[in-house]
Design an enzyme around this catalytic site. Structure first.
Site, PDB file in Angstrom:
ATOM      1  N   LYS A  35      49.268  37.645  33.956  1.00  0.00           N
ATOM      2  CA  LYS A  35      49.294  38.572  33.252  1.00  0.00           C
ATOM      3  C   LYS A  35      49.585  38.626  31.799  1.00  0.00           C
ATOM      4  CE  LYS A  35      47.103  42.487  35.113  1.00  0.00           C
ATOM      5  NZ  LYS A  35      46.484  42.554  36.264  1.00  0.00           N
TER       6      LYS A  35
HETATM    7  N1  GLU Z   1      42.704  43.088  35.730  1.00  0.00           N
HETATM    8  C1  GLU Z   1      41.845  42.507  37.035  1.00  0.00           C
HETATM    9  C2  GLU Z   1      43.096  42.470  38.141  1.00  0.00           C
HETATM   10  O1  GLU Z   1      44.195  42.972  38.671  1.00  0.00           O
HETATM   11  C3  GLU Z   1      41.358  41.635  36.734  1.00  0.00           C
HETATM   12  C4  GLU Z   1      42.042  40.664  37.018  1.00  0.00           C
HETATM   13  C5  GLU Z   1      40.890  38.740  35.975  1.00  0.00           C
HETATM   14  O2  GLU Z   1      39.343  39.711  36.667  1.00  0.00           O
HETATM   15  O3  GLU Z   1      41.517  38.092  35.887  1.00  0.00           O
HETATM   16  O4  GLU Z   1      42.692  42.394  39.438  1.00  0.00           O
END
Ligand code: GLU
Length: 420
Positions: free
Chosen positions: A113
């Site tokens: 993240k």
């Molecule tokens: N931000 C989204 C999540 O928390 C998608 C993450 C992604 O597609 O890599 O699942």
């Protein structure tokens, strides 16, 4: 395994909350201390300074983060968040959740993240573009199609992914698979924007099937009317459920007979908020969380359902459309009240599943039709739900415990298979 400080004290920042859930899962699986530490600690954390020359000539300095949790199952994967609350603990917790999420739904990624501690609503388009490009300039060595693949999250969107890709491509050449959630015209995937909301709807559908209950006229309350909440509301409405209340950062509204979602959408687009909608009464965001209903969908930020709020929740089922909305100390309170929780690592996984589809299409240079994306999302998430429900029944545990059980075992096996 001995108790960790984190599980005893359980202060509720997201990193501690997630680590505590993880600790409980490792304990139930009888994993030793080393295994828990291998699973809990991120493999890399990067913080970069991002000076931005604002349109009015001032220089603002922001912090950018990328936490890579683990990559034993595939490249690191996870969103980029632009929000004033972004800090190392939040990003660390979210990165760990991504590892668990990709493992529960069996997509070949690890977890990561990132984010910038800015308020995107206060930045102009030029400023947003400049700060995104500055971020790529600082972290490009740590990301890549087979290394770490960012995506949209709270406060980011397809346009930001397009700038990210463009800046990366200046150094490495055309590499659409370096980010997902791109605009369709430059290698995005049909249905990616609605995917997390669609995932919420699929998980509710699977739960109702599992319980042999109908969906029609079930009452739904949604916290958050952003990308996840709004699409979830639309799709659940199409399935025949009744959306009775929604909120956003500026207010909350209720209509016990069901909201007219088309009119509400028009109101939100013209005023910037759901508050003041003529087809409903205004309530407080706090009242919204405590409304009696069949499904409560927290689809905003983490930590919105803490222990004090959990005591007052009257929903039958909580469906975590956001990452980490129910804190570690709130979870047992919901369990004692017999409120089922469909956990984030399952209920908010639609986005990353379709991100995986986008990445596959980018690698193959072969785009899929919208219908195929929806069909494959239904299949993949449907299977993951059935697996979680089966483990929960077999082990007589909660859905969160079952999902963690599956994910932690999967990650551990991958770490051991790869070796050190
Ligand atoms: N931000 C989204 C999540 O928390 C998608 C993450 C992604 O597609 O890599 O699942």
């Amino acid at each position: 395994m001995s108790e960790t400080k984190s599980s005893k004290r359980a202060p509720m920042d997201l990193a501690t909350s997630t680590k505590s859930y993880l600790f409980e899962a490792c304990k139930r699986l009888d994993f030793d201390e080393q295994t828990f530490r291998l699973l809990a600690e991120p493999s890399r954390e990067v913080r970069v300074e991002l000076p931005l020359r604002c349109d009015d000539g001032r220089i603002e300095i922001y912090s950018g983060y990328r936490v890579q949790h683990h990559n034993a199952r595939g490249p690191y994967k996870g969103g980029l968040r632009y929000h004033p609350t972004v800090d190392p603990a939040e990003v660390r917790g979210l990165a760990c959740l991504m590892s668990l999420k990709t493992a529960v739904v069996r997509v070949p990624f690890g977890g990561a993240k990132g984010g910038i501690n800015c308020d995107p609503h206060r930045l102009t388009q030029r400023e947003l573009e400049a700060i995104t490009r500055a971020f790529v300039e600082k972290i490009h060595r740590n990301v890549g199609v087979n290394i770490d693949v960012p995506a949209p999250d709270v406060g980011t969107n397809a346009q930001i992914m397009a700038w990210f890709h463009d800046e990366f491509a200046k150094i490495y050449g055309y590499s659409p698979g370096v980010v997902t959630g791109k605009p369709l015209i430059i290698g995005g995937c049909e249905g990616r924007e609605e995917a997390t909301g669609r995932g919420v709807a699929i998980v509710i559908q699977e739960y109702a099937k599992h319980r042999a209950e109908p969906l029609e006229d079930k009452q739904v309350v949604i916290e958050g009317f952003g990308n996840v909440g709004r699409h979830a509301a639309r799709l659940l409405g199409e399935m025949g459920l009744k959306i009775i209340a929604v909120s956003d950062s500026k207010g909350a509204i209720l209509n016990e007979n069901g909201l007219d979602l088309d009119e509400l959408g028009t109101h939100k687009d013209s005023t910037g908020s759901v508050a003041g909608f003529s087809g409903a009464q205004d309530i407080t965001p706090d009242e919204l969380l405590k409304l009696p209903c069949d499904y409560l969908v927290p689809a905003a930020l983490d930590g919105t359902i803490d222990a004090a709020t959990a005591k007052k929740i009257k929903a039958k089922v909580v469906v975590e459309g956001a990452n980490g909305p129910v804190t570690f100390d709130a979870d047992p309170i919901l369990k004692d009240k017999n409120i089922a929780v469909l956990p984030d690592v399952l209920a908010s996984s639609g986005g990353v599943i379709v991100s995986y589809f986008e990445w596959v299409q980018n690698l193959q240079q072969l785009p899929w039709e919208h219908e195929l994306v929806v069909q494959r999302l239904n299949e993949k998430l449907g299977k993951a739900c059935q697996h979680v429900f089966a483990v929960a029944t077999g082990q007589e545990c909660t859905f969160r415990e079952a999902a963690y059980h599956i994910a932690v075992q999967e990650i551990k096996d991958a770490i051991w298979a790869a070796g050190f």
